[in-house]
Write an enzyme that holds these catalytic residues in place. Structure first.
Site, PDB file in Angstrom:
ATOM      1  N   ALA A  68       0.845  -0.923   0.066  1.00  0.00           N
ATOM      2  CA  ALA A  68       0.175  -0.043   0.006  1.00  0.00           C
ATOM      3  C   ALA A  68       0.839   1.174   0.024  1.00  0.00           C
ATOM      4  CB  ALA A  68      -0.862   0.015   1.361  1.00  0.00           C
ATOM      5  N   LYS A  83       9.937  -7.746  -3.695  1.00  0.00           N
ATOM      6  CA  LYS A  83      10.603  -8.735  -3.620  1.00  0.00           C
ATOM      7  C   LYS A  83      10.066 -10.098  -4.161  1.00  0.00           C
ATOM      8  CE  LYS A  83      11.833  -9.975   0.825  1.00  0.00           C
ATOM      9  NZ  LYS A  83      12.772  -9.897   2.041  1.00  0.00           N
ATOM     10  N   ALA A 121      -4.544  -7.474   5.277  1.00  0.00           N
ATOM     11  CA  ALA A 121      -5.334  -6.890   6.146  1.00  0.00           C
ATOM     12  C   ALA A 121      -6.770  -7.019   6.190  1.00  0.00           C
ATOM     13  CB  ALA A 121      -5.022  -5.351   5.929  1.00  0.00           C
ATOM     14  N   GLY A 146      -9.482  -6.394   8.632  1.00  0.00           N
ATOM     15  CA  GLY A 146     -10.361  -5.624   9.521  1.00  0.00           C
ATOM     16  C   GLY A 146     -10.718  -4.232   8.531  1.00  0.00           C
ATOM     17  N   GLU A 186     -14.138  -1.236  15.895  1.00  0.00           N
ATOM     18  CA  GLU A 186     -13.048  -2.307  16.344  1.00  0.00           C
ATOM     19  C   GLU A 186     -12.617  -1.948  17.671  1.00  0.00           C
ATOM     20  OE1 GLU A 186     -10.878  -4.547  12.705  1.00  0.00           O
ATOM     21  OE2 GLU A 186     -10.141  -2.467  13.183  1.00  0.00           O
ATOM     22  N   HIS A 241      -0.552 -10.069  18.175  1.00  0.00           N
ATOM     23  CA  HIS A 241      -2.177 -10.146  17.958  1.00  0.00           C
ATOM     24  C   HIS A 241      -2.356 -11.397  18.852  1.00  0.00           C
ATOM     25  CE1 HIS A 241      -6.153 -10.430  16.626  1.00  0.00           C
ATOM     26  NE2 HIS A 241      -5.895  -9.148  16.060  1.00  0.00           N
ATOM     27  N   ARG A 277      -6.137  -5.644  22.312  1.00  0.00           N
ATOM     28  CA  ARG A 277      -5.387  -6.921  21.860  1.00  0.00           C
ATOM     29  C   ARG A 277      -4.293  -7.180  22.803  1.00  0.00           C
ATOM     30  NH1 ARG A 277      -4.064  -5.222  15.688  1.00  0.00           N
ATOM     31  NH2 ARG A 277      -6.254  -5.063  15.441  1.00  0.00           N
ATOM     32  N   HIS A 331       2.683  -9.519  15.190  1.00  0.00           N
ATOM     33  CA  HIS A 331       1.640  -9.044  14.429  1.00  0.00           C
ATOM     34  C   HIS A 331       2.047  -7.620  13.613  1.00  0.00           C
ATOM     35  CE1 HIS A 331      -1.973  -8.473  12.287  1.00  0.00           C
ATOM     36  NE2 HIS A 331      -2.642  -7.384  12.995  1.00  0.00           N
ATOM     37  N   GLU A 353       4.951   0.474   7.104  1.00  0.00           N
ATOM     38  CA  GLU A 353       5.389  -0.307   8.361  1.00  0.00           C
ATOM     39  C   GLU A 353       6.629  -0.281   8.749  1.00  0.00           C
ATOM     40  OE1 GLU A 353       3.094  -3.913   8.757  1.00  0.00           O
ATOM     41  OE2 GLU A 353       4.084  -4.554  10.622  1.00  0.00           O
ATOM     42  N   ARG A 358      -0.404   0.236  18.605  1.00  0.00           N
ATOM     43  CA  ARG A 358      -1.221   0.895  17.402  1.00  0.00           C
ATOM     44  C   ARG A 358      -2.704   0.631  17.711  1.00  0.00           C
ATOM     45  NH1 ARG A 358      -2.853  -2.378  12.093  1.00  0.00           N
ATOM     46  NH2 ARG A 358      -2.435  -3.967  13.687  1.00  0.00           N
ATOM     47  N   LEU A 371      -2.769   0.874   7.639  1.00  0.00           N
ATOM     48  CA  LEU A 371      -2.972   1.185   6.257  1.00  0.00           C
ATOM     49  C   LEU A 371      -3.371   2.854   6.157  1.00  0.00           C
ATOM     50  CD1 LEU A 371      -5.793  -1.560   5.270  1.00  0.00           C
ATOM     51  CD2 LEU A 371      -3.431  -1.374   4.401  1.00  0.00           C
TER      52      LEU A 371
HETATM   53  C1  LIG Z   1      -2.834 -10.432   9.002  1.00  0.00           C
HETATM   54  C2  LIG Z   1      -2.653  -9.010   8.828  1.00  0.00           C
HETATM   55  C3  LIG Z   1      -3.795  -8.279   9.012  1.00  0.00           C
HETATM   56  C4  LIG Z   1      -3.642  -6.751   9.152  1.00  0.00           C
HETATM   57  N1  LIG Z   1      -5.078  -6.082   9.291  1.00  0.00           N
HETATM   58  C5  LIG Z   1      -4.772  -4.769   9.067  1.00  0.00           C
HETATM   59  C6  LIG Z   1      -6.244  -4.005   9.262  1.00  0.00           C
HETATM   60  O1  LIG Z   1      -7.129  -4.566   9.061  1.00  0.00           O
HETATM   61  N2  LIG Z   1      -5.921  -2.611   9.148  1.00  0.00           N
HETATM   62  C7  LIG Z   1      -4.889  -1.981   9.065  1.00  0.00           C
HETATM   63  O2  LIG Z   1      -4.904  -0.729   9.055  1.00  0.00           O
HETATM   64  N3  LIG Z   1      -3.914  -2.707   9.047  1.00  0.00           N
HETATM   65  C8  LIG Z   1      -3.876  -4.154   9.155  1.00  0.00           C
HETATM   66  N4  LIG Z   1      -2.449  -4.863   9.119  1.00  0.00           N
HETATM   67  C9  LIG Z   1      -1.315  -3.750   8.939  1.00  0.00           C
HETATM   68  C10 LIG Z   1      -1.170  -3.545   7.644  1.00  0.00           C
HETATM   69  O3  LIG Z   1      -1.467  -4.420   6.613  1.00  0.00           O
HETATM   70  C11 LIG Z   1       0.315  -3.137   7.349  1.00  0.00           C
HETATM   71  O4  LIG Z   1       0.940  -2.435   8.328  1.00  0.00           O
HETATM   72  C12 LIG Z   1       0.643  -2.243   6.016  1.00  0.00           C
HETATM   73  O5  LIG Z   1      -0.162  -2.929   4.936  1.00  0.00           O
HETATM   74  C13 LIG Z   1       1.910  -2.324   5.414  1.00  0.00           C
HETATM   75  O6  LIG Z   1       1.990  -1.684   4.126  1.00  0.00           O
HETATM   76  P1  LIG Z   1       3.417  -1.637   3.440  1.00  0.00           P
HETATM   77  O7  LIG Z   1       3.141  -0.963   2.238  1.00  0.00           O
HETATM   78  O8  LIG Z   1       4.276  -0.754   4.755  1.00  0.00           O
HETATM   79  O9  LIG Z   1       4.126  -3.054   3.510  1.00  0.00           O
HETATM   80  P2  LIG Z   1       3.659  -4.214   2.664  1.00  0.00           P
HETATM   81  O10 LIG Z   1       2.193  -4.038   2.197  1.00  0.00           O
HETATM   82  O11 LIG Z   1       3.943  -5.434   3.514  1.00  0.00           O
HETATM   83  O12 LIG Z   1       4.567  -4.357   1.379  1.00  0.00           O
HETATM   84  C14 LIG Z   1       6.101  -4.461   1.480  1.00  0.00           C
HETATM   85  C15 LIG Z   1       6.543  -4.402   0.113  1.00  0.00           C
HETATM   86  O13 LIG Z   1       8.021  -4.493   0.291  1.00  0.00           O
HETATM   87  C16 LIG Z   1       8.691  -5.241  -0.715  1.00  0.00           C
HETATM   88  N5  LIG Z   1      10.026  -5.577  -0.250  1.00  0.00           N
HETATM   89  C17 LIG Z   1      10.388  -5.893   1.189  1.00  0.00           C
HETATM   90  N6  LIG Z   1      11.978  -6.161   1.181  1.00  0.00           N
HETATM   91  C18 LIG Z   1      12.282  -5.835   0.023  1.00  0.00           C
HETATM   92  C19 LIG Z   1      13.498  -5.910  -0.700  1.00  0.00           C
HETATM   93  N7  LIG Z   1      14.552  -6.392  -0.040  1.00  0.00           N
HETATM   94  N8  LIG Z   1      13.717  -5.652  -1.919  1.00  0.00           N
HETATM   95  C20 LIG Z   1      12.508  -5.347  -2.775  1.00  0.00           C
HETATM   96  N9  LIG Z   1      11.034  -5.294  -2.199  1.00  0.00           N
HETATM   97  C21 LIG Z   1      10.912  -5.748  -1.103  1.00  0.00           C
HETATM   98  C22 LIG Z   1       7.710  -6.438  -0.448  1.00  0.00           C
HETATM   99  O14 LIG Z   1       7.781  -7.147  -1.694  1.00  0.00           O
HETATM  100  C23 LIG Z   1       6.338  -5.636  -0.600  1.00  0.00           C
HETATM  101  O15 LIG Z   1       6.149  -5.096  -2.029  1.00  0.00           O
HETATM  102  C24 LIG Z   1      -2.595  -6.084   9.036  1.00  0.00           C
HETATM  103  C25 LIG Z   1      -1.347  -7.031   8.953  1.00  0.00           C
HETATM  104  C26 LIG Z   1      -1.484  -8.167   8.882  1.00  0.00           C
HETATM  105  C27 LIG Z   1      -0.274  -9.049   8.606  1.00  0.00           C
END
Ligand SMILES: Cc1cc2nc3c(=O)[nH]c(=O)nc-3n(C[C@H](O)[C@H](O)[C@H](O)COP(=O)(O)OP(=O)(O)OC[C@H]3O[C@@H](n4cnc5c(N)ncnc54)[C@H](O)[C@@H]3O)c2cc1C
Length: 486
Positions: free
Chosen positions: A17, A37, A48, A50, A117, A230, A277, A338, A362, A373, A379
Site C-alpha cells: 500500500a 521482492k 489486512a 479489518g 473495532e 495479536h 489486543r 503482528h 510499516e 497501534r 493502512l
Molecule cells: C494479517 C494482517 C492483518 C492486518 N490487518 C490490518 C487492518 O485490518 N487494518 C490496518 O490498518 N492494518 C492491518 N494490518 C497491518 C497493515 O496491513 C500493514 O501495516 C500495511 O499494509 C503495511 O503496508 P506496507 O506497504 O508498509 O508493507 P507491505 O504491504 O508489507 O509491502 C512491503 C513491500 O516491500 C517489498 N519488499 C520487502 N523487502 C524488499 C526488498 N529487499 N527488495 C524489494 N522489495 C522488498 C515487498 O515485496 C512488498 O512489496 C494487518 C497486517 C497483517 C499481517
C-alpha cells in the site's frame, strides 16, 4: 522480467500500500522504479482484514475523537504533530481510494458500512468484507500499472544501497544476477519484520530488509522494540505464517476459552474478550502459566451461522480448509507477532535524517501509534505518509541535476552458503525472550548470542543470496530490538 534502465529519478523499495500510493503521487515527469521482492500481491497489505480507519463524511464522529482513541491505545506516547496529520488527512486519502475504484461495503441506505473495532469509540472503519487490504492493494496496483512513468519490477530484491553525490546507487538481485541502478531519491516501503519471530501473521517478505539497509545508510532506527502481538492467530502449529482471526470476530461476540474450554478473560479485565489486543495477549500468557497449557480457543458457534459466514467469508473458508468450521466449533488460537510500531525514524514528510532517503508504511516510525497501534490505523498511516513523501520529493526534485553518479559495491565472489540454521536460531531467540511478556532475566544472554550471530554473518565471505540477505536483515532487526531493551 521487465528490462531496467541504468537510472531512475526515484526508486521505491516495496509495492505494498505504501509503495504504490507513493508512486501514484509522484509527478508524472519523474521516472520511477517500484520494486517488489516477490509477486506484488505477497505483502502485509494484502493480508489486512479489518479495514482502514478514518473520519470521512461521518456524522457524530470527528477527528478529535479519532485522535483521542489513538492516543489512548498508544498510552499517550504518540507524536502529536504526525497524529494530527494522520487523523485530519484521512478523509482525502480514503476518498482518493474510492476514486481509484476501491470498493468498501455499503449498508442498505447506500452509505458506507463503517464498522467498530477494539479501542474505537465510533464506527469509523471502512472495510471490504474481511479482505480490505487485498481490495485496497488491487485498486492501487491497477492504477499504478497504468502509469507510463512507473516501472514495476517484481521478484527483484534490493540487496544493498550506498549514497552517492547525486543520490543513491542501489544493488538489485534478480534471477540470481546482481544489477546496480542509480537514483536521486530512495523510498523505503519494505513493510514489517514479522519473520524475525517463529510465529507471525506477516507475509514471507517481512524480514526487515529496508530497515537494515536504512540503518547501514546511517538512518536513525527508533522504537524497534515496540511490537504488537495479536492474541487470536489460528494455531495450527505446523506453519510459521499464522492466519489471523480478526479482532472483529470477538467484536461480533466470540468467546475465548482455555484448555478446559472455560471462558477466562473475567480473571484479567472487565472488558472481557473486548479488551484491547495487548491486554488479551497478556491475559492468554498469564492464563497459560496458570493452567500449564498453551491450548486456547476462539468460539463463535453460539451465533447465527449464516451471519458469521456472511461477515467473515475469508476467515470461514480459510479455517474450513484447515478442518475447522467456525460456525460450529471452537478454533485453536494463540498470540503471535503482528505489527511493528517502530522503524526507520522519519519526520512528518517521511524524510529520514539521510539526505533524499524517505521511509513510509510499516518499516517507518512516524510516531503516530505511540507505544501501541490502534486497530486499522496502519493502512491509513501507510497512505497518508507515503503521499506526503511523494509531495516532498516533488518539491525537492525541482532542484536536482540530471546527472547520476555511480557507486561501486564491493563484489562478493564467495560461493559458500551461510551456515544452515542461523535464521531458525534467530527466530527462536526472539520468540523465547521477547514475546508478549519479555524474559527480562535472559535478555542479556539473548542479546549476546544475537551479537555473535551478527559477527558470524559479517565476518566470513558468504555467498550473497536471498538466504544470506534476509538473515542479515533479521539479525540486524533482532539486534536493534534487544539493544533497546538493555
Ligand atoms: C494479517 C494482517 C492483518 C492486518 N490487518 C490490518 C487492518 O485490518 N487494518 C490496518 O490498518 N492494518 C492491518 N494490518 C497491518 C497493515 O496491513 C500493514 O501495516 C500495511 O499494509 C503495511 O503496508 P506496507 O506497504 O508498509 O508493507 P507491505 O504491504 O508489507 O509491502 C512491503 C513491500 O516491500 C517489498 N519488499 C520487502 N523487502 C524488499 C526488498 N529487499 N527488495 C524489494 N522489495 C522488498 C515487498 O515485496 C512488498 O512489496 C494487518 C497486517 C497483517 C499481517
Amino acid at each position: 522480467m521487465v528490462n531496467l534502465e541504468q537510472n531512475y529519478d526515484v526508486i521505491i523499495a516495496g509495492a505494498g500500500a505504501a509503495g504504490c500510493y507513493a508512486a501514484l503521487h509522484l509527478p508524472a515527469n519523474l521516472r520511477v522504479l517500484l520494486l517488489s521482492k516477490r509477486e506484488a500481491t505477497l505483502c502485509n497489505s494484502a493480508l489486512a482484514q479489518g479495514g482502514i480507519a478514518g473520519v470521512w463524511n461521518s456524522p457524530g464522529d470527528n477527528i478529535e475523537l479519532h485522535a483521542n482513541d489513538t492516543r489512548i491505545a498508544g498510552a499517550f506516547t504518540n507524536n502529536p504533530k504526525t497524529l494530527q496529520i494522520l487523523v485530519s488527512e484521512a478523509a482525502q486519502d480514503i476518498e482518493q481510494l474510492v476514486e481509484y475504484g476501491v470498493d468498501f461495503d455499503k449498508n442498505e441506505d447506500g452509505d458506507y458500512d463503517r464498522t467498530l473495532e477494539g479501542g474505537h469509540c465510533r464506527r469509523r472503519i471502512f472495510h471490504y468484507r474481511d479482505s480490505t487490504g487485498a481490495e485496497i492493494l488491487r485498486g492501487l496496483l491497477a492504477q499504478t500499472r497504468n502509469l507510463p512513468n512507473v516501472t514495476i519490477s517484481e521478484f527483484t530484491v534490493m540487496s544493498r544501497a550506498m549514497q552517492t553525490e547525486t543520490g543513491f546507487s542501489v544493488e538489485l538481485l534478480r534471477d540470481n544476477t546482481f544489477t546496480t541502478v542509480d537514483c536521486h531519491f530512495l523510498i523505503m516501503a519494505t513493510g514489517g519484520i514479522g519473520r524475525v519471530y517463529e510465529y507471525t501473521t506477516n507475509s514471507a517478505i517481512a524480514t526487515g530488509d529496508g530497515i537494515r539497509i536504512a540503518y547501514e545508510l546511517g538512518a536513525r532506527i527508533k522504537n524497534l522494540s515496540l511490537i504488537q502481538f495479536h492474541p487470536t492467530a489460528f494455531n495450527n502449529k505446523h506453519t510459521r505464517e499464522c492466519f489471523l482471526i480478526s479482532e472483529a470476530v470477538r467484536g461480533e461476540g466470540a468467546y475465548l476459552r482455555n484448555c478446559n474450554m472455560e471462558r477466562f478473560m473475567q480473571r484479567y479485565d472487565d472488558r472481557l474478550e473486548l479488551a484491547p489486543r495487548d491486554v488479551v495477549s497478556h491475559a492468554i500468557i498469564l492464563e497459560s502459566r496458570r493452567t500449564g497449557s498453551n491450548d486456547f480457543w476462539i468460539d463463535i458457534s453460539h451465533k447465527d451461522p449464516e451471519e458469521v459466514k456472511a461477515r467473515f467469508p475469508k476467515i470461514y473458508n480459510k479455517l474450513l480448509e484447515q478442518g475447522y468450521d467456525l460456525t460450529k466449533e471452537p478454533v485453536p488460537i494463540y498470540p503471535c507477532q503482528h505489527y511493528l510500531m517502530g522503524g526507520i525514524d522519519v519526520n512528518s514528510n517521511a524524510q529520514t535524517r539521510v539526505d533524499r532517503l524517505y521511509a513510509c508504511g510499516e518499516c517507518a516510525h512516524t510516531g503516530v501509534h505511540g507505544s501501541n497501534r490502534l486497530a486499522s490505523n496502519s493502512l491509513l498511516e501507510a497512505l497518508v505518509f507515503s503521499r506526503r513523501a511523494a509531495q516532498e520529493i516533488a518539491k525537492e526534485s525541482e532542484d536536482i541535476t540530471p546527472r547520476f553518479a555511480r557507486g561501486e559495491f564491493k563484489p562478493v565472489t564467495a560461493t559458500e552458503p551461510i551456515p544452515h540454521g542461523i535464521r531458525t536460531e534467530l527466530r527462536k531467540i526472539l520468540q523465547e525472550n521477547y514475546f508478549v511478556i519479555p524474559n527480562t532475566e535472559n535478555l542479556p544472554n539473548a542479546y549476546n548470542r544475537i551479537t555473535e550471530l551478527i559477527q558470524l554473518i559479517a565476518c566470513e565471505d558468504w555467498k550473497m543470496d536471498l538466504d544470506y540477505l534476509e538473515a542479515k536483515s533479521q539479525a540486524t532487526c533482532a539486534y536493534l530490538i534487544l539493544e533497546e531493551q538493555l
